[in-house]
Design a protein around this motif. Structure first.
Motif, mmCIF file in Angstrom:
data_model
loop_
_atom_site.group_PDB
_atom_site.id
_atom_site.type_symbol
_atom_site.label_atom_id
_atom_site.label_comp_id
_atom_site.label_asym_id
_atom_site.label_seq_id
_atom_site.Cartn_x
_atom_site.Cartn_y
_atom_site.Cartn_z
ATOM 1 N N ILE A 102 31.338 51.840 52.532
ATOM 2 C CA ILE A 102 29.912 51.950 52.212
ATOM 3 C C ILE A 102 29.559 53.424 52.060
ATOM 4 N N PHE A 103 28.760 53.748 51.063
ATOM 5 C CA PHE A 103 28.380 55.138 50.813
ATOM 6 C C PHE A 103 27.361 55.574 51.865
ATOM 7 N N GLY A 104 27.620 56.681 52.536
ATOM 8 C CA GLY A 104 26.672 57.213 53.512
ATOM 9 C C GLY A 104 26.478 56.294 54.695
ATOM 10 N N TYR A 105 27.586 55.942 55.349
ATOM 11 C CA TYR A 105 27.541 54.990 56.464
ATOM 12 C C TYR A 105 26.461 55.335 57.465
ATOM 13 N N SER A 106 26.453 56.589 57.946
ATOM 14 C CA SER A 106 25.535 56.904 59.045
ATOM 15 C C SER A 106 24.089 56.880 58.576
ATOM 16 N N PHE A 107 23.854 57.186 57.296
ATOM 17 C CA PHE A 107 22.483 57.100 56.795
ATOM 18 C C PHE A 107 22.006 55.648 56.797
ATOM 19 N N VAL A 108 22.879 54.750 56.368
ATOM 20 C CA VAL A 108 22.490 53.332 56.349
ATOM 21 C C VAL A 108 22.266 52.849 57.780
ATOM 22 N N ALA A 109 23.146 53.288 58.698
ATOM 23 C CA ALA A 109 23.010 52.845 60.085
ATOM 24 C C ALA A 109 21.689 53.325 60.675
ATOM 25 N N PHE A 110 21.417 54.619 60.531
ATOM 26 C CA PHE A 110 20.215 55.139 61.172
ATOM 27 C C PHE A 110 18.950 54.743 60.438
ATOM 28 N N SER A 111 19.066 54.417 59.147
ATOM 29 C CA SER A 111 17.858 53.944 58.470
ATOM 30 C C SER A 111 17.403 52.616 59.066
ATOM 31 N N SER A 112 18.337 51.818 59.593
ATOM 32 C CA SER A 112 17.924 50.581 60.264
ATOM 33 C C SER A 112 17.068 50.895 61.477
ATOM 34 N N ILE A 113 17.541 51.852 62.280
ATOM 35 C CA ILE A 113 16.763 52.227 63.462
ATOM 36 C C ILE A 113 15.421 52.807 63.037
ATOM 37 N N ALA A 114 15.449 53.626 61.989
ATOM 38 C CA ALA A 114 14.199 54.245 61.532
ATOM 39 C C ALA A 114 13.206 53.187 61.082
ATOM 40 N N ILE A 115 13.690 52.169 60.369
ATOM 41 C CA ILE A 115 12.782 51.109 59.925
ATOM 42 C C ILE A 115 12.180 50.415 61.134
ATOM 43 N N ALA A 116 13.011 50.169 62.159
ATOM 44 C CA ALA A 116 12.496 49.487 63.350
ATOM 45 C C ALA A 116 11.401 50.313 64.011
ATOM 46 N N VAL A 117 11.593 51.629 64.083
ATOM 47 C CA VAL A 117 10.601 52.464 64.765
ATOM 48 C C VAL A 117 9.360 52.650 63.882
ATOM 49 N N PHE A 118 9.574 53.041 62.626
ATOM 50 C CA PHE A 118 8.426 53.256 61.737
ATOM 51 C C PHE A 118 7.618 51.972 61.564
ATOM 52 N N GLY A 119 8.317 50.831 61.646
ATOM 53 C CA GLY A 119 7.631 49.554 61.458
ATOM 54 C C GLY A 119 6.506 49.347 62.454
ATOM 55 N N PHE A 120 6.573 50.056 63.594
ATOM 56 C CA PHE A 120 5.525 49.904 64.608
ATOM 57 C C PHE A 120 4.335 50.826 64.357
ATOM 58 N N LEU A 121 4.415 51.660 63.327
ATOM 59 C CA LEU A 121 3.370 52.671 63.144
ATOM 60 C C LEU A 121 2.397 52.309 62.030
ATOM 61 N N VAL A 122 2.539 51.144 61.442
ATOM 62 C CA VAL A 122 1.849 50.913 60.169
ATOM 63 C C VAL A 122 0.946 49.696 60.185
ATOM 64 N N TRP A 123 0.782 49.023 61.343
ATOM 65 C CA TRP A 123 0.268 47.659 61.311
ATOM 66 C C TRP A 123 -1.114 47.516 60.705
ATOM 67 N N ALA A 124 -1.964 48.547 60.874
ATOM 68 C CA ALA A 124 -3.354 48.344 60.459
ATOM 69 C C ALA A 124 -3.522 48.344 58.942
ATOM 70 N N HIS A 125 -2.429 48.497 58.168
ATOM 71 C CA HIS A 125 -2.617 48.375 56.723
ATOM 72 C C HIS A 125 -2.927 46.923 56.329
ATOM 73 N N HIS A 126 -2.821 46.008 57.317
ATOM 74 C CA HIS A 126 -3.281 44.647 57.060
ATOM 75 C C HIS A 126 -4.788 44.526 57.251
ATOM 76 N N MET A 127 -5.426 45.593 57.718
ATOM 77 C CA MET A 127 -6.826 45.499 58.146
ATOM 78 C C MET A 127 -7.724 46.463 57.391
ATOM 79 N N PHE A 128 -7.265 46.968 56.219
ATOM 80 C CA PHE A 128 -8.040 48.000 55.529
ATOM 81 C C PHE A 128 -9.455 47.540 55.210
ATOM 82 N N VAL A 129 -9.621 46.282 54.841
ATOM 83 C CA VAL A 129 -10.969 45.827 54.480
ATOM 84 C C VAL A 129 -11.633 45.093 55.638
ATOM 85 N N ALA A 130 -10.986 45.071 56.816
ATOM 86 C CA ALA A 130 -11.527 44.271 57.911
ATOM 87 C C ALA A 130 -12.580 45.020 58.709
#
Lengths: 231, 96, 550
Positions: free
Chosen positions: C283-311
């Protein structure tokens, strides 16, 4: 006896998919800590709710908080701290092979845990008598806001306080009940002599859980009882 | 486990006394009018007590590896995210 | 490769499937592979229930008038479609089936760290599922899968409490699965299996577990509050008392946004395995793919209110959450670019799993990019609660997660069942799914953009053409989903016996028998090679006489 000698022998407590007792113990320890991490988030939703409303309705919540019995609350805090001591002594007794001390401390923990729930029950009963339980019969009229003797607390906002009081302390009490269940089991196991200096992981893990529940209460006490106490 | 059993017993009782004293302290501090610092004092004492319990009663201090500490810190970090980002909404609303 | 030939048994070897027989040996098993199969059966059952609701929704929307069902029933249909698909199919799908089966095999462990807790988590899932079924059969819910207050607490007269508790119980199943994975990955790796040698599937599941562990408790307590408010009139979210309904949305989306990553991250893990294997490259850039998974998990917790823009959240908070939402695009893009870079100059084989991986790449990219549209405040105000949103998240959750799930099922089916599936039919099914999917959901982007709102059973006649296209696509998609089920079942009896490593793939799970023995490996494996060592494997090309899958 060093651990390595035990590995070679057939250790009845070692499960088939672990290579050695230390690995099994480390797995249990990590599993317990991770579980406690999820518990932090479980209570975290309530802490978030608390923060939002306390910030919004500070005066009303101060008035509601003042109706709680701070003596009973502080006593219960002390009871839990004492139970944490007996738990840590139980773990120590298990690790050093003192069976009678272990059983004694486990029983003491059970007594203290039950005492906590009893005191909590007295407080709950008082809430029912004063109509401080959220719902149709809730009453909180003509209670003045601390520091603003000319203003009355908004009963609706106080009702939210008591709702959260019951959810937070109720969930905590539920954890206490589970903890008491775990400790009854540990006492039975200790009675049967299952725990040795080499194998005492359940005592240790049960202890971690108990301390965690204690820590939650250490926060609940000032958050619920001491919002705006000063005269 | 411990090389000096009596020393760890001393430690446990010392922590226990400290925790009880802190409970008294926080009740007393609540009776003072510190303005907005009442909450800060109460939470600081609570956090101090929690840290004592975690480090010494839950043996986080002597943990053979850093993993359990990492789990605790990570969980608290995510709790902080929940609280902080929620408050970013409530603290900046221009309506109520 | 002669090894592979020799391993085709004349007398069936003892494996996890034939070691014990009888219902009891399945219901009380603690073998992670058997529990995976229990999950496979149960989630397939719920997939078809959820699919049945989807079918009714699409049939109703065939015509502008409300002729098949009325508003009340339609509300229940889309609610139960969402609840069943999200909580009882997508969230457990890849982790509980393929993850359960493969995590110990891939890291060289005999089982998950806590086998009994693993079984407990299946029973919790079943208890939650039975509660959900009971709730559906006795009237159902109409709040939408989002349980928004105060409708759910004060106005809906359907079975909100029961549905909430069902999801509460199933949530604990999900938490326990995550807990098991985290401890297993930390504690039970085989000698030599360092973190930098872990397959990316494992990294993805580790990241998924973080979300399951730290997000699920929050929705659990939130649903308790909703149930308590409804049953005991506690009033924490009640606007009449001064409670804030938006607080519910904050708590709900704190879990439910990251929950999307619970669905997509394991799928990304599968895609990494498949693309490396069928491009015959590391796989090209093994460690980038690995850590991008962790990054998605962490960043995923920072964005929730984009479901509430018009609320009704504050303008400042909306700005912050909009900006933070763009963060998630970075690790997602890192993954897509690395996969395409892996294929560059690879010798690509177009087997069925790879076709699903191609499908994933295209559909996930469309879904991800439309997610960026929605994260932009101005566009979101325009398309909130329209079919644009529906199309977007189906591109992620169906086009992404389910494509990966199917790809993974094909890729590891020989390992799971010990049989080869019919390759020709599988390619056909992959094609049908891809076509059916796009025909179903692409028109919905257009519908949403020109203003068709979600969650209505009627619509103006000018939307009909696109809706008919969508319903036609859903029918094709349904066929595409039924096909694999038929030929997988067929292959269990009539399929050719699978060799241990039919794809000549890297990874520990291919070094044991197909199907694996109960304790996974006859000898404890010792890992001395890097992950995805296809350079070495390519030196031993697959011979014609070996009954490989292709």
């Amino acid at each position: 006896m060093p651990d390595s000698q035990l590995t070679a022998a057939h250790n009845p407590a070692l499960l088939h998919h672990f290579a050695e007792p230390q690995q099994q113990r480390d797995a249990a320890s990590l599993g317990t800590w991770v579980f406690l991490g999820t518990e932090i988030m479980f209570f975290g939703g309530l802490f978030c709710t608390y923060l939002v409303y306390r910030r919004g309705y500070f005066g009303d919540w101060g008035a509601a908080s003042k109706t709680l019995d701070v003596t009973l609350g502080a006593t219960n805090t002390a009871v839990l701290i004492c139970s944490s001591l007996t738990v840590v002594l139980a773990v120590w007794a298990a690790q050093t092979g003192r069976r009678r001390l272990l059983i004694g401390n486990l029983l003491a923990t059970l007594v203290l845990g039950t005492a906590f729930l009893g005191i909590k029950g007295i407080e709950y009963k008082e809430k029912f008598e004063k109509h401080h339980v959220p719902g149709a019969s809730f009453q909180f009229n003509n209670v003045r806001i601390p520091g603003h003797p000319d203003q009355y607390a908004n009963p609706s906002h106080a009702e939210i306080f008591f709702a959260l009081y019951f959810v937070m302390t109720g969930l905590h009490a539920l954890h206490m009940i589970v903890g008491i269940g775990i400790f009854i089991w540990l006492t039975v196991m200790a009675w049967k002599g299952r725990f040795t200096p080499e194998y005492n992981t359940p005592v240790e893990m049960g202890g971690l859980y108990w301390h965690f529940v204690d820590i939650i209460w250490i926060y609940l006490f000032p958050l619920l009882y001491l919002i705006d106490r000063h005269p | 486990m411990s090389a000096h059993p009596s020393s760890s017993l001393k430690l446990y009782f010392g922590i226990w006394i400290t925790l009880l004293a802190c409970t008294g302290l926080t009740v007393w501090a609540a009776s003072l009018d510190l303005g907005r610092f009442n909450a800060a004092v109460a939470l600081t004492i609570a956090t101090f007590k929690a840290i004592l319990v975690a480090l010494f009663f839950m043996h986080l201090k002597g943990a053979s590896e850093k993993l359990s500490k990492l789990v605790v810190v990570a969980s608290l970090f995510f709790l902080l995210i929940l609280l902080a980002l929620s408050m970013s909404d409530y603290a900046t609303r221009t309506w109520t | 490769m002669s090894m592979a030939t020799a391993s085709i048994p004349t007398v069936e070897r003892e494996n996890y499937l034939n070691k014990h027989y009888g219902v009891g040996s399945w219901l009380f098993t603690t073998d992670h592979k058997r529990i995976a199969l229990l999950y496979l059966l149960s989630i397939t059952f719920f997939f078809f229930i959820g699919g049945f609701f989807a079918l009714l929704i699409r049939l109703e929307l065939l015509t502008p008038a409300g002729d098949l069902v009325q508003a009340d029933s339609y509300n229940k249909l889309f609610t139960m479609h969402g609840m069943v698909m999200v909580f009882f199919f997508l969230i457990p799908s890849i982790p509980a089936v393929l993850g359960n089966f493969l995590v110990p095999l891939m890291i060289g462990a005999k089982d998950l760290a806590f086998p009994k807790i693993n079984l407990l988590s299946w029973y919790l899932y079943i208890i939650g599922g039975v509660m959900m079924l009971h709730c559906m059969l006795t009237g159902g819910v109409d709040t939408g899968w989002t349980f928004y207050v105060p409708f759910s607490t004060a106005f809906s007269n359907t079975k909100v409490v029961e549905a909430g508790l069902a999801i509460f119980v199933a949530g604990f199943s999900s938490i326990l699965t995550g807990l098991n994975f985290v401890v297993t990955i930390h504690r039970l790796r085989a000698p030599g299996m360092s973190w930098s040698r872990l397959p990316l599937f494992i990294w993805a599941h580790y990241a998924t577990s973080i979300i399951q562990l730290l997000g699920t408790p929050v929705i659990a307590i939130t649903l308790v509050l909703v149930a308590a408010e409804r049953a005991l009139h506690l009033g924490i979210f009640d606007p009449k008392l001064g409670g804030d309904p938006l607080l519910f949305q904050h708590l709900f989306w704190f879990y439910s946004h990251p929950a999307v990553y619970i669905m997509i991250l394991p799928s990304m893990g599968i895609i990494s395995e498949i693309i490396a294997c069928f491009s015959r490259k590391r796989i090209f850039g093994y460690s980038f793919v690995a850590f991008s998974s962790i990054a998605i998990a962490v960043f995923g917790f920072l964005v929730w209110a984009h479901h509430m823009f018009v609320a009704g959240i504050s303008v400042y908070a909306a700005l912050v959450f909009s900006l933070l939402s763009y963060l998630v695009a970075v690790p997602s893009a890192v993954k897509v670019f690395n996969w395409t870079a892996t294929m560059y100059k690879g010798s690509i084989y177009y087997d069925a799993p790879m076709l699903y991986a191609f499908g994933f790449l295209g559909l996930f990219t469309v879904g991800g990019l439309t997610g960026l549209f929605l994260a932009a405040l101005g566009i979101d105000v325009h398309v909130t609660d329209t079919y644009f949103v529906i199309a977007h998240f189906h591109y992620i959750m169906v086009g992404g997660a389910v494509m990966g799930y199917l790809g993974g099922m094909h890729f590891w089916w020989p390992k799971i069942s010990g049989r080869l599936y019919p390759e020709g039919w599988a390619k056909l099914a992959a094609l049908i799914v891809f076509i059916g999917f796009n025909l179903t959901f692409f028109p919905q982007f257009i519908l949403g953009y020109i203003g068709m709102p979600r969650r209505y059973y009627q619509y103006p006649p000018e939307f009909q053409v696109l809706n008919v296209l969508s319903t036609a696509g859903a029918t094709i998609l349904g066929v595409g989903y039924l096909l694999p089920m038929v030929y997988f079942l067929w292959s269990m009896r009539y399929g050719k016996p699978a060799p241990d490593n039919p794809w000549n793939a890297a990874g520990l799970e291919w070094k044991t028998a197909s199907p694996p023995p109960t304790f996974n490996f006859d000898e404890e494996p010792v890992v001395t090679w890097e992950a995805y060592n296809y350079d070495e494997l390519n030196r031993f090309p697959v011979k014609e006489e070996t009954p490989v899958a292709r």
